[in-house]
Scaffold this motif. Structure first.
Motif, short mmCIF file in Angstrom:
data_model
loop_
_atom_site.label_atom_id
_atom_site.label_comp_id
_atom_site.label_asym_id
_atom_site.label_seq_id
_atom_site.Cartn_x
_atom_site.Cartn_y
_atom_site.Cartn_z
N LEU A 226 37.71 38.10 60.07
CA LEU A 226 38.22 36.76 60.36
C LEU A 226 38.70 36.63 61.80
N MET A 227 39.22 37.71 62.38
CA MET A 227 39.59 37.67 63.80
C MET A 227 38.36 37.47 64.67
N ALA A 228 37.23 38.07 64.27
CA ALA A 228 35.99 37.90 65.02
C ALA A 228 35.44 36.49 64.87
N VAL A 229 35.52 35.94 63.66
CA VAL A 229 34.98 34.61 63.39
C VAL A 229 35.90 33.51 63.95
N TYR A 230 37.21 33.71 63.83
CA TYR A 230 38.19 32.72 64.28
C TYR A 230 39.13 33.35 65.30
N PRO A 231 38.66 33.57 66.52
CA PRO A 231 39.47 34.27 67.52
C PRO A 231 40.79 33.56 67.86
N SER A 232 40.89 32.27 67.60
CA SER A 232 42.13 31.56 67.89
C SER A 232 43.27 32.01 66.96
N PHE A 233 42.93 32.72 65.90
CA PHE A 233 43.95 33.22 64.96
C PHE A 233 44.21 34.71 65.12
N THR A 234 43.63 35.32 66.14
CA THR A 234 43.73 36.77 66.33
C THR A 234 45.18 37.25 66.43
N VAL A 235 45.98 36.59 67.24
CA VAL A 235 47.37 37.04 67.44
C VAL A 235 48.14 37.00 66.13
N VAL A 236 47.99 35.92 65.38
CA VAL A 236 48.70 35.78 64.11
C VAL A 236 48.25 36.85 63.13
N ILE A 237 46.94 37.04 63.03
CA ILE A 237 46.42 38.04 62.09
C ILE A 237 46.84 39.45 62.52
N GLU A 238 46.78 39.72 63.81
CA GLU A 238 47.21 41.04 64.29
C GLU A 238 48.67 41.30 63.92
#
Length: 155
Positions: free
Chosen positions: A18-30
């Motif tokens: 999902l971080m790869a598909v939706y990079p705008s959510f990377t920080v939150v997911i990390e």
């Protein structure tokens, strides 16, 4: 215990996907991944097998229940909604059917536009991510239900 490790690995894999598909959510997911990883580390340090398994399940649930879970559901639901819009368009063979489908199909298109915008651009306030995603998930499900109802009624 292997089952819990597999669940954890699947949850981590889904987070990375999902971080790869939706990079705008990377920080939150990390951030959620780090918190869940700490919980998993604590679980692995547990002495008792039952306690360890329970804590491992909790760590996996933390990851699956947060932003990762919402994005995964929205991802699947938007695909379903797009398919319903296409099904509605092809089912509208009569004027009566076209009129019945028009409002829910237009609403579905608006919801899809909103979903695309949120999924591409993310959410400005990290504290609001889950609230926005929960509302978006609800909107998508509601649009699916409305199209389902109309499709049932015209058949």
């Amino acid at each position: 215990m292997e089952k819990e490790v597999e669940k954890w690995d699947r949850a981590k894999g889904k987070a990375q996907e999902l971080m790869a598909v939706y990079p705008s959510f990377t920080v939150v997911i990390e951030n959620e991944l780090k918190t869940a990883q700490l919980a998993m580390n604590r679980a692995m340090a547990e002495n008792g097998r039952k306690a360890r398994m329970a804590k491992m399940a909790e760590a996996s649930s933390m990851l699956q229940g947060g932003t990762v879970g919402f994005l995964d559901h929205i991802d699947k639901d938007t695909i379903e909604l797009r398919n319903k819009v296409m099904a509605a368009a092809s089912a509208a063979r009569t004027e009566k059917a076209r009129v019945a489908i028009e409002v829910p199909a237009d609403r579905a298109q608006g919801v899809l536009k909103k979903a695309d915008d949120v999924l591409v651009n993310g959410v400005d306030d990290e504290q609001q991510v889950q609230i926005v995603l929960k509302q978006l998930e609800s909107d998508v499900r509601s649009a699916i239900d409305a199209l389902d109802k109309v499709l049932r009624d015209i058949h």
